[in-house]
Design a protein around this motif. Structure first.
Motif, PDB file in Angstrom:
ATOM      1  N   THR A 203      -6.292  -4.244   4.482  1.00 14.47           N
ATOM      2  CA  THR A 203      -5.718  -4.621   3.192  1.00 14.47           C
ATOM      3  C   THR A 203      -4.230  -4.825   3.429  1.00 14.47           C
TER       4      THR A 203
ATOM      5  N   ARG B 183      -5.716   0.112  -7.085  1.00 17.55           N
ATOM      6  CA  ARG B 183      -6.654  -0.905  -6.624  1.00 17.55           C
ATOM      7  C   ARG B 183      -7.984  -0.748  -7.341  1.00 17.55           C
TER       8      ARG B 183
ATOM      9  N   GLU C  95      -4.921  -8.496  -0.886  1.00 20.65           N
ATOM     10  CA  GLU C  95      -6.298  -8.797  -0.522  1.00 20.65           C
ATOM     11  C   GLU C  95      -6.785  -7.879   0.594  1.00 20.65           C
ATOM     12  N   THR C  96      -8.111  -7.719   0.625  1.00 18.20           N
ATOM     13  CA  THR C  96      -8.783  -6.972   1.684  1.00 18.20           C
ATOM     14  C   THR C  96      -9.724  -7.932   2.392  1.00 18.20           C
TER      15      THR C  96
ATOM     16  N   ALA D 278      -9.779   0.136  -0.518  1.00 16.09           N
ATOM     17  CA  ALA D 278      -8.872  -0.492   0.448  1.00 16.09           C
ATOM     18  C   ALA D 278      -9.600  -0.648   1.775  1.00 16.09           C
TER      19      ALA D 278
ATOM     20  N   GLU E 146      -0.456  -5.269   1.506  1.00 18.95           N
ATOM     21  CA  GLU E 146       0.281  -5.074   0.263  1.00 18.95           C
ATOM     22  C   GLU E 146       1.771  -5.307   0.482  1.00 18.95           C
TER      23      GLU E 146
ATOM     24  N   VAL F 223      -4.429  -0.153   6.121  1.00 19.38           N
ATOM     25  CA  VAL F 223      -3.595  -0.675   5.039  1.00 19.38           C
ATOM     26  C   VAL F 223      -2.214  -0.981   5.606  1.00 19.38           C
TER      27      VAL F 223
END
Length: 159
Positions: free
Chosen positions: A119, A72, A111-112, A76, A121, A80
């Motif tokens: 965040t 990243r 995206e965060t 983050a 993923e 997460v």
């Protein structure tokens, strides 16, 4: 700490990592891995140090960082969420749950949130195929996700 001192700190810590791992065969990925472990992301201030240490261009280093989604470029979120996108989870309704969670969080993949809370993923298999659909939240795996669990998860990471 002002940004000048912070960049200098990042640069010196990056130099130490580059110095230690430079002798490896193909050192760039291990260096990036250790930098992310050190800082929680790969800071922009690290790129010129890595490039110089490995005799690469900054563009080459940046290209590798942006190619691999595991690295990243910004810190983050405090939470997460890694949502499994593999076949077993998809076959158990994972796509609909993923869309629902993204909508609840107002985020897209990688995206965060603006407040730094979360965040999100995609991952491709958490090894919980028998308990699909699955996710990992802050390192803890959750199996058998359903609409209620997704709703609770969105609420918990926003709290």
């Amino acid at each position: 700490m002002d940004s000048c001192h912070m960049d200098a700190d990042i640069a010196s810590r990056t130099e130490a990592i580059v110095g230690r791992l430079k002798p490896l065969e193909g050192p760039l990925l291990p260096i990036l891995h250790d930098i992310q472990a050190e800082f929680g992301y790969v800071p922009q201030a690290s790129l010129p140090v890595i490039a110089h240490g490995l005799n690469l261009s900054r563009a080459e280093v940046h290209g590798v960082v942006s190619f691999y989604h595991d690295y990243r470029e910004t810190p983050a979120g405090r939470h997460v969420i890694k949502l499994c996108r593999a076949e077993a989870c998809q076959s158990m309704g994972g796509d609909a749950l993923a869309e629902r969670l993204l909508g609840l969080l107002g985020l897209d993949w990688h995206e965060t949130s603006a407040d730094g809370a979360v965040t999100i993923e995609p991952v491709y298999c958490l090894g919980l195929c028998a308990c699909a659909p699955a996710a990992m939240v802050d390192g803890e795996v959750i199996g058998r996700l359903d609409a209620d669990a997704v709703q609770d998860l969105a609420k918990a990471v926003r709290a």
